[in-house]
Scaffold this active site. Structure first.
Site, mmCIF file in Angstrom:
data_model
loop_
_atom_site.group_PDB
_atom_site.id
_atom_site.type_symbol
_atom_site.label_atom_id
_atom_site.label_comp_id
_atom_site.label_asym_id
_atom_site.label_seq_id
_atom_site.Cartn_x
_atom_site.Cartn_y
_atom_site.Cartn_z
ATOM 1 N N GLU A 40 0.855 -1.180 0.000
ATOM 2 C CA GLU A 40 0.000 0.000 0.000
ATOM 3 C C GLU A 40 0.898 1.240 0.000
ATOM 4 O O GLU A 40 1.992 1.227 0.565
ATOM 5 C CB GLU A 40 -0.870 -0.020 1.256
ATOM 6 N N LYS A 115 -9.721 1.050 -1.849
ATOM 7 C CA LYS A 115 -9.860 0.565 -0.477
ATOM 8 C C LYS A 115 -11.226 0.950 0.100
ATOM 9 O O LYS A 115 -11.615 2.122 0.101
ATOM 10 C CB LYS A 115 -8.736 1.171 0.363
ATOM 11 N N CYS A 151 -4.862 -3.303 3.545
ATOM 12 C CA CYS A 151 -4.527 -2.916 4.919
ATOM 13 C C CYS A 151 -5.711 -3.038 5.897
ATOM 14 O O CYS A 151 -6.065 -4.133 6.293
ATOM 15 C CB CYS A 151 -3.935 -1.508 4.926
#
Length: 268
Positions: A40, A115, A151
């Protein structure tokens, strides 16, 4: 399927990070990887300045350079980047938000996953500068369906189960995990649990720890803890990195996924 998880420490310069990514993609391809996963924020590390000033669409220089190299090498690459999203007013300020995007690129493939779960936790509000995505994402490599999460998504097990129900046998996770008391233990637990409760391989590539092991365990903000990892569908770690920069590899036995899901039918 041989995969590589690239662990490195990005800087605030998208141009410099692009070169670092290209070098590592070449190294992974030379070692036989068919799928190369980078962290990321691989295009610009968190904490290095405003994200909107270097954010680019998928036709920009960073994504285009990775696409050209992945295509030349015949591999598929996943790498964290940022794309322009929207403009909002908050607390009297005008903020140009971005998408936290996992670029997915290679031969005849160029797309991205935005995300979904922004890191609004531990007194940090990613959603102030990052617009959440809304769509799950899968893609194929050599006939194998791959799912994508990023994440903080890893704290939400249903996303991983839905990716598995959508056919994913491998789920890749670019991440930049904050260090601090107990944070490594949480990362190791969550990465194993998401593989186990989705009965999928999990391939997670993270930012290296700024300051290395000497700084381990101290509060860092979302700037990396290392410990990239490959986990099998039963939650067993196949390989795991330390705090510094490195590339880890694993050969995934894709047929094992079906066998595990037959023994442990938790997706029904």
């Amino acid at each position: 399927m041989k995969i590589a998880a690239v662990q490195f420490l990005a800087t605030g310069s998208t141009k410099d990070n692009m070169q670092a990514c290209l070098e590592r993609i070449r190294a992974a391809a030379e070692n036989g990887a068919r799928l190369v996963v980078l962290p990321e924020a691989a295009s610009q590390a968190f904490g290095t300045g405003r994200l909107d000033t270097q954010a680019e669409n998928l036709e920009g220089s960073y994504a285009s350079a990775l696409r050209a190299e992945a295509t030349r090498l015949g591999v598929t690459v996943v790498a964290g980047t940022f794309r322009p999203a929207d403009t909002i007013e908050r607390d009297g300020k005008t903020i140009n938000r971005v998408y936290n995007t996992a670029l997915i690129t290679g031969p005849d493939l160029h797309t991205g996953y935005d995300k979904i779960h922004t890191y609004d936790a531990f007194s940090y509000r990613e959603s102030d500068t990052v617009k959440p995505g809304t769509q799950l994402c899968t893609f194929d490599v050599d006939g194998v369906t791959i799912g994508v999460a990023t994440c903080y998504d890893i704290r939400f097990p249903e996303q991983f189960r839905e990716l598995a129900r959508a056919g994913a046998k491998v789920i890749v996770v670019p991440f930049s995990w904050a260090d601090g008391p107990g944070k490594l233990e949480q990362w190791r637990l969550l990465s194993a649990a998401r593989a186990l409760d989705s009965t999928s391989y999990l391939v997670a590539a993270g930012q290296a720890r700024p300051g290395g092991q000497e700084q381990a365990g101290q509060d860092s903000g979302p700037t990396g803890i290392g410990h990239s990892v490959v986990v099998d569908p039963t939650g067993r770690r196949l390989t795991e990195a330390g705090y510094g920069e490195e590339i880890i590899y694993a050969d995934l036995d894709i047929e094992r996924v079906a066998a595990v899901r037959k023994q442990l039918p938790v997706l029904g």
